[in-house]
Scaffold this motif. Sequence first.
Motif, mmCIF file in Angstrom:
data_model
loop_
_atom_site.group_PDB
_atom_site.id
_atom_site.type_symbol
_atom_site.label_atom_id
_atom_site.label_comp_id
_atom_site.label_asym_id
_atom_site.label_seq_id
_atom_site.Cartn_x
_atom_site.Cartn_y
_atom_site.Cartn_z
ATOM 1 N N ASP A 13 10.466 2.493 4.095
ATOM 2 C CA ASP A 13 9.038 2.202 4.279
ATOM 3 C C ASP A 13 8.200 3.017 3.298
ATOM 4 N N VAL A 17 6.714 0.277 0.255
ATOM 5 C CA VAL A 17 5.375 -0.291 0.448
ATOM 6 C C VAL A 17 4.476 -0.118 -0.785
ATOM 7 N N LYS A 38 2.822 -4.207 4.526
ATOM 8 C CA LYS A 38 3.438 -3.394 5.569
ATOM 9 C C LYS A 38 4.878 -3.841 5.761
ATOM 10 N N LEU A 39 5.748 -2.869 5.987
ATOM 11 C CA LEU A 39 7.155 -3.177 6.202
ATOM 12 C C LEU A 39 7.333 -3.799 7.581
#
Length: 423
Positions: A13, A17, A38-39
Amino acid sequence: MARITKTLVAAIDQAVVPYATKLFLSNSESGDSANEFKLASVNSFPSFVKGDFGNDALFDSIYVATLQGSIDEVETTCTLLVGKATGDLAFDIAQNNQDSLISSDSSDALAFFDATLYGPTLSRIVYSLAKASVPEVSNYAIKNVETNHLGSAFIVDGKYRVVFYRFNTVSQRNGLDLIFALDELGFNNMVAPLARIQDHDSNDLGAIFDCTDSGMSLRSLALTSLRDLFDLGGDPSKAGGDFSEESKRLGEMIGKLHSAAGEAFGVFPGEPKEWIEDIVSRSGHRGSKASKAAANRCEQLKLIENPGANIRVHGNLNLGNLVRSEMGWFLDDDGETKTAVWSSPIRDVSELLAKLEEMAQNAASERFEDEAERAAILAKAWVSRNREAFLEGYLQVVESADLVPPDALELEVLLNSFGIATL
């Protein structure tokens, strides 16, 4: 298969991102309207992609990161193929493969990388995907023939072209839908598609094509013809590099493509109002004045009595993806187009002719200063001759299918209107 832990997800993440947001921003049409992604999830490669990949330990360090955000104000879900490297491999990527590096720690002992840009890893992935989709693949001979911001392309076993999209909007690619539909109808003037590389939800990640045919691009052949004319001068029809017969054959091929597309996806009444909106919108990249000028020039389009048909068109015919081989003209298309384009078939025709004209003008302008004026006159004559030949071949194929206006003046209005958006 390696276990996906919370610690791993958090690390991916943090690394992915910012990288993804920058990557998708570069794919935005406006260049400034991709918000932070967003992950959404992290999956192991074998559990995400269709295929039997055996017990190859490589795949324990390849993950599929799914991200959500918006591009050009459209909510989008995208995927990235992310590799995790440690030790010497991490150091090598961090120091020597910056193009594929997503992030690394301060000591370069841990690195995350874009697996669609790191050749050694992707080669193994590509071979496994090819073997899983096309069992005839027998030789681990892989050549990377193209890598850019859209993805990577490889030749496997000397016979198969494997394309892996770097920028994956999670959905079925409309470009592949078109190619496979044309193939099913027997349209063979294109690189034959063999298989789609998909995840377990049938989203397209890439594709495999036959690559046994080869040839020269429209750009190369047209430039050769033009340069011959510039050197010899005179009537384009008498120059040694006269291109008109090839232009006619190319027109016939594009006509067959449109006829097959109409059969595959349907033929519907023309929609001049929607076409005008499309032309004005696509002219907007040059500013509001260009959009207004396009709207004014499209006024005649509103008056056409028989505008022809609205069909699924290709939407991106250009001087590079049209190729001439010993067998004739064919379309060399990797199916990268994400959006289906419905319009008049004249949109494809007009845009291709406009690109040929632009190429001819540029070729003339590159001559020595004392030749430029003469070259410009010759280029104009070359464009006129080849435009006429192309349309002759094209209309011979599509006239009976009612795809274009039967009236020559109305056809010219369509050609001029759609050409505006390409200028």
